[in-house]
Motif scaffolding. Structure first.
Motif, short mmCIF file in Angstrom:
data_model
loop_
_atom_site.label_atom_id
_atom_site.label_comp_id
_atom_site.label_asym_id
_atom_site.label_seq_id
_atom_site.Cartn_x
_atom_site.Cartn_y
_atom_site.Cartn_z
N GLY A 38 0.74 -1.17 -0.03
CA GLY A 38 0.07 -0.16 0.00
C GLY A 38 0.71 1.29 -0.08
N PHE A 39 2.09 1.34 0.23
CA PHE A 39 2.98 2.21 0.15
C PHE A 39 3.19 2.93 -1.27
N GLU A 40 3.33 4.23 -1.32
CA GLU A 40 3.69 4.80 -2.69
C GLU A 40 4.56 5.74 -2.49
N ILE A 41 5.98 5.62 -3.23
CA ILE A 41 7.25 6.22 -2.95
C ILE A 41 7.43 6.99 -4.47
N ASP A 42 7.77 8.30 -4.32
CA ASP A 42 8.06 9.00 -5.63
C ASP A 42 9.73 9.11 -5.34
N PHE A 43 10.11 9.00 -6.42
CA PHE A 43 11.63 9.32 -6.42
C PHE A 43 12.12 10.30 -7.64
N ASP A 44 12.91 10.94 -7.48
CA ASP A 44 13.69 12.02 -8.45
C ASP A 44 14.68 11.33 -9.35
N ALA A 45 14.99 11.98 -10.63
CA ALA A 45 15.56 11.30 -11.64
C ALA A 45 16.88 10.40 -11.27
N ASN A 46 17.38 11.16 -9.90
CA ASN A 46 18.91 10.37 -9.38
C ASN A 46 18.23 9.23 -8.49
N GLY A 47 17.02 8.82 -8.19
CA GLY A 47 16.76 7.84 -7.33
C GLY A 47 16.59 8.27 -6.04
N ASN A 48 16.47 9.67 -5.63
CA ASN A 48 16.14 10.02 -4.48
C ASN A 48 14.86 10.30 -3.97
N TRP A 49 14.36 9.74 -2.93
CA TRP A 49 12.98 9.79 -2.59
C TRP A 49 12.65 11.19 -2.09
N VAL A 50 11.33 11.45 -2.97
CA VAL A 50 10.93 13.05 -2.78
C VAL A 50 9.80 12.88 -1.73
N ASP A 51 8.82 11.94 -1.98
CA ASP A 51 7.65 11.73 -1.04
C ASP A 51 7.20 10.35 -0.68
N ILE A 52 6.97 10.02 0.49
CA ILE A 52 6.49 8.59 0.98
C ILE A 52 4.99 8.78 1.36
N ASP A 53 4.06 8.12 1.03
CA ASP A 53 2.55 7.88 1.40
C ASP A 53 2.36 6.46 1.74
N VAL B 55 7.24 14.07 21.08
CA VAL B 55 6.95 15.18 22.44
C VAL B 55 5.36 15.76 22.47
N ASN B 56 5.12 16.04 21.29
CA ASN B 56 3.91 16.84 20.98
C ASN B 56 2.78 16.35 20.68
N TYR B 57 3.08 15.02 19.85
CA TYR B 57 1.87 14.41 19.49
C TYR B 57 2.20 12.78 19.78
N PRO B 58 2.31 12.47 21.14
CA PRO B 58 2.70 11.27 21.48
C PRO B 58 1.95 10.16 21.25
N ASN B 59 0.58 10.33 20.80
CA ASN B 59 -0.15 9.04 20.22
C ASN B 59 -0.45 9.06 19.10
N GLN B 60 0.35 9.73 18.18
CA GLN B 60 0.18 9.82 16.52
C GLN B 60 1.41 9.19 15.86
N PHE B 61 1.28 8.69 14.76
CA PHE B 61 2.54 8.25 13.90
C PHE B 61 2.46 8.92 12.45
N VAL B 62 3.58 9.14 11.82
CA VAL B 62 3.48 9.72 10.68
C VAL B 62 3.09 8.70 9.56
N ILE B 63 2.08 9.22 8.50
CA ILE B 63 1.66 8.32 7.50
C ILE B 63 2.08 8.72 6.25
N ALA B 64 2.72 9.99 6.23
CA ALA B 64 3.01 10.66 4.93
C ALA B 64 4.41 11.68 5.20
N ILE B 65 5.38 11.70 4.39
CA ILE B 65 6.40 12.94 4.36
C ILE B 65 6.65 13.09 3.09
N ASP B 66 6.70 14.51 2.79
CA ASP B 66 6.92 15.12 1.48
C ASP B 66 8.30 15.95 1.79
#
Length: 152
Positions: free
Chosen positions: A76-91, A112-123
């Motif tokens: 279910g993960f989607e990962i976008d990479f640039d032309a050099n293969g570096n990740w740009v975003d992860i969903d 510290v600020n959102y102890p009960n949450q987790f990251v589901i996407a990073i751009d």
């Protein structure tokens, strides 16, 4: 005379409507995993071991964020990479992003600020990093990992 003008108008309308429709499929193609840059393949193998590719698309020109390759994994993960293969975003599609992919300073802020949450996407944008949390909150950080604001 009205019929001629009306007919001409309809013909022009049809002409413009059919030529203005752009098919996005002309701007990307499905490729094999062997056609990915080596660093993109290594990234998938390292952070998603044992997960298979569902589909990989290569765009003819980069998106605004620089991504060329759209990699869809069977988990279910989607990962976008640039032309050099570096990740740009992860969903993660509402799944937790592997913690080792989140910059340490940002991970500490979230813990510290959102102890009960987790990251589901990073751009990883050129001038900032956007984090989506499991509660659908979007956080913006500068490229050094300093909190900037909550995105609305």
């Amino acid at each position: 005379m009205k019929k001629i003008i009306l007919t001409g108008f309809i013909a022009l309308s049809l002409l413009f409507s059919t030529t203005s429709c752009d098919n996005d499929d002309d701007h990307e193609s499905v490729i094999n995993a062997s056609e990915l840059p080596a660093s993109a393949s290594a990234f998938v193998t390292t952070y998603f071991p044992g997960v298979n590719y569902q589909i990989i698309k290569k765009q003819n020109q980069a998106d605004a964020d620089g991504s060329i390759y759209d990699v869809y994994l069977t988990n279910g993960f989607e990962i976008d990479f640039d032309a050099n293969g570096n990740w740009v975003d992860i969903d993660g599609n509402h799944q937790a992003i592997p913690a080792e992919l989140i910059p340490e300073k940002i991970q500490t802020y979230i813990t510290v600020n959102y102890p009960n949450q987790f990251v589901i996407a990073i751009d990883n944008e050129k001038t900032f990093i956007e984090i989506d949390l499991s509660n659908n909150l979007e956080l913006i950080f500068d490229t050094q990992g300093n909190f900037v604001r909550i995105d609305h």
